[in-house]
Design an enzyme around this catalytic site. Sequence first.
Site, PDB file in Angstrom:
ATOM      1  N   ARG A 214       6.779  -6.687  -9.944  1.00  0.00           N
ATOM      2  CA  ARG A 214       7.941  -7.318 -10.557  1.00  0.00           C
ATOM      3  C   ARG A 214       7.610  -8.791 -10.764  1.00  0.00           C
ATOM      4  NH1 ARG A 214       9.433  -3.142 -12.084  1.00  0.00           N
ATOM      5  NH2 ARG A 214      11.380  -2.036 -11.663  1.00  0.00           N
TER       6      ARG A 214
ATOM      7  N   ARG B  71       2.628   4.269  -2.764  1.00  0.00           N
ATOM      8  CA  ARG B  71       1.983   5.280  -3.634  1.00  0.00           C
ATOM      9  C   ARG B  71       1.137   4.635  -4.724  1.00  0.00           C
ATOM     10  NH1 ARG B  71       7.253   7.042  -3.113  1.00  0.00           N
ATOM     11  NH2 ARG B  71       7.556   5.706  -4.930  1.00  0.00           N
ATOM     12  N   ILE B  72       1.683   3.591  -5.383  1.00  0.00           N
ATOM     13  CA  ILE B  72       0.940   3.000  -6.507  1.00  0.00           C
ATOM     14  C   ILE B  72      -0.258   2.192  -5.987  1.00  0.00           C
ATOM     15  CG2 ILE B  72       1.084   1.468  -8.523  1.00  0.00           C
ATOM     16  CD1 ILE B  72       4.076   2.288  -8.743  1.00  0.00           C
TER      17      ILE B  72
ATOM     18  N   GLU C 282      12.063 -11.970 -17.876  1.00  0.00           N
ATOM     19  CA  GLU C 282      11.787 -11.137 -19.058  1.00  0.00           C
ATOM     20  C   GLU C 282      12.987 -11.141 -19.986  1.00  0.00           C
ATOM     21  OE1 GLU C 282      10.485  -7.262 -17.711  1.00  0.00           O
ATOM     22  OE2 GLU C 282       9.013  -8.167 -16.368  1.00  0.00           O
TER      23      GLU C 282
ATOM     24  N   HIS D 170       5.429  -5.437 -19.994  1.00  0.00           N
ATOM     25  CA  HIS D 170       6.035  -4.507 -19.030  1.00  0.00           C
ATOM     26  C   HIS D 170       5.880  -3.043 -19.484  1.00  0.00           C
ATOM     27  CE1 HIS D 170       9.270  -4.295 -15.638  1.00  0.00           C
ATOM     28  NE2 HIS D 170       8.447  -3.255 -15.588  1.00  0.00           N
ATOM     29  N   ILE D 171       4.622  -2.628 -19.611  1.00  0.00           N
ATOM     30  CA  ILE D 171       4.353  -1.266 -20.102  1.00  0.00           C
ATOM     31  C   ILE D 171       3.467  -0.453 -19.152  1.00  0.00           C
ATOM     32  CG2 ILE D 171       4.703  -1.690 -22.582  1.00  0.00           C
ATOM     33  CD1 ILE D 171       1.629  -2.107 -22.812  1.00  0.00           C
TER      34      ILE D 171
ATOM     35  N   PHE E 286       0.837  -1.204   0.000  1.00  0.00           N
ATOM     36  CA  PHE E 286       0.000   0.000   0.000  1.00  0.00           C
ATOM     37  C   PHE E 286       0.871   1.253   0.000  1.00  0.00           C
ATOM     38  CE2 PHE E 286      -3.896   2.247   1.829  1.00  0.00           C
ATOM     39  CZ  PHE E 286      -4.702   1.942   0.744  1.00  0.00           C
TER      40      PHE E 286
HETATM   41  C1  GLV Z   1       9.003   0.004 -13.979  1.00  0.00           C
HETATM   42  O1  GLV Z   1       8.806  -1.159 -13.920  1.00  0.00           O
HETATM   43  C2  GLV Z   1       9.557   0.773 -12.904  1.00  0.00           C
HETATM   44  O2  GLV Z   1       9.973   0.206 -11.879  1.00  0.00           O
HETATM   45  O3  GLV Z   1       9.607   2.006 -13.033  1.00  0.00           O
END
Ligand code: GLV
Length: 328
Positions: free
Chosen positions: A239, A157-158, A268, A286-287, A155
Amino acid sequence: MPRPKVLSTHPLFPAARTILDAPCDMDYWKNPERIPRAELLARAAGRDAMVCLLTEKVDDELLAAAPTLRMVANVAVGYDNIDVAACTRRGVAASNTPGVLDETTADFAWALLMAVARRIGEGEQLIRSGQWKGWDLDQLCGGDVSGKTLGVVGFGRIGRAVARRAIGFKMRVLYSDAVRAPREVEEELHAEFIDRDALFAVADFISLHVPLLPDTHHLISTATLSKMKATAYIINTSRGPVVDEAALVAALEAKKIAGAALDVYEREPQVHPGLIARKDVVLAPHIASASLETRTKMACMAAENVVALFDGRRPPNILNPDVLAAKS
Ligand code: GLV
C-alpha cells in the site's frame, strides 16, 4: 426472504454478475468514472449489501447513510479502505479476497524488481523517443539480480510467493515479520528470519508485503532509508502509505539508494512529482493483481461472500465473524 438489494460500485466481470444476478436485486454502477462519494451514499441507502473496490471508503458516515446494510464485500485483499470495527459495531459483515491474487501479485513484484534493476523503462523510453543510436558497451548498465540478497518485509502469502521465486535466481532470501514462519516454510523457501533493521542493512532488493496499519504507515522513512545500501532497491506492491514518498525522493536524490519500483502511492491517483521526474524509479498504476484471470476470481469471490450471507451460510472470507455470532 425477498431478494437482497445489492449495490455494486463496479460492473464487475460477467462471471461475477452471474453469481449475483440470480439471487440478488442488483444495482451496478456502470459509469467508467469512479462513483462520487455523494452518489455512493445515496445509492447505498436502502441496500442490504455492497460490493465495493478499494477506492471506496467504508466508514461511519457511509454506514450511517445505509442503515439496512448487512454486508460489505471488498474486491481486494487489502481492506484498509474499510473501517472493520465500525462495521462490527453496526452488525455489518465485511469480507475481502485473500489467496486468489498471491501468485499474480508476486509475479508483478518480480516484474518491477527486474524492471528497476535492469532499467527496462528507461530502455523503452530511449527507443520510443527515437534517441537510440544502437548498441553501446556502457549503455543502460543496471544491477545484477541473480545471486543477490532479497529482503522480504511481511512474510504472509504474497511475501512467501515472492520469496519462492528467488530460488530460481539463486538469491539469499531474508525476511522480517511480526511472527516467525514455521521451520518447514523457512526450509522450503530457503528463507532466513532476520530483524527488520538488519534486513534493511544487508538486502540488495527490499520488497514490501505488509498490510497498511498504524505501525506500517511510513515504514519506509528517512530513518529506514538511511540504513539501506547505496546499491539497494525498494519494491512496493503493498500500500502506498507504507512508504514516505517525500523521504524516498530525498533518498534517491541524495543517492542513498539505487532505485525504487512502485505500484502503489500515498495519495492515488496522485504520484509525488519527484518520483515522476526520476529515471531510477519504475512506476506502475496499482496493477499488481491485474491479470484478467485473477481480477475475475477476486470479483467472483466477493460475489460469493455476499450470496453466502443471504443464503444463511458463513461468508467464506468474513473479516469480522463476531457479527455472525452476535446474530445467532
Ligand atoms: C489490491 O491492491 C488488493 O489489495 O487486492
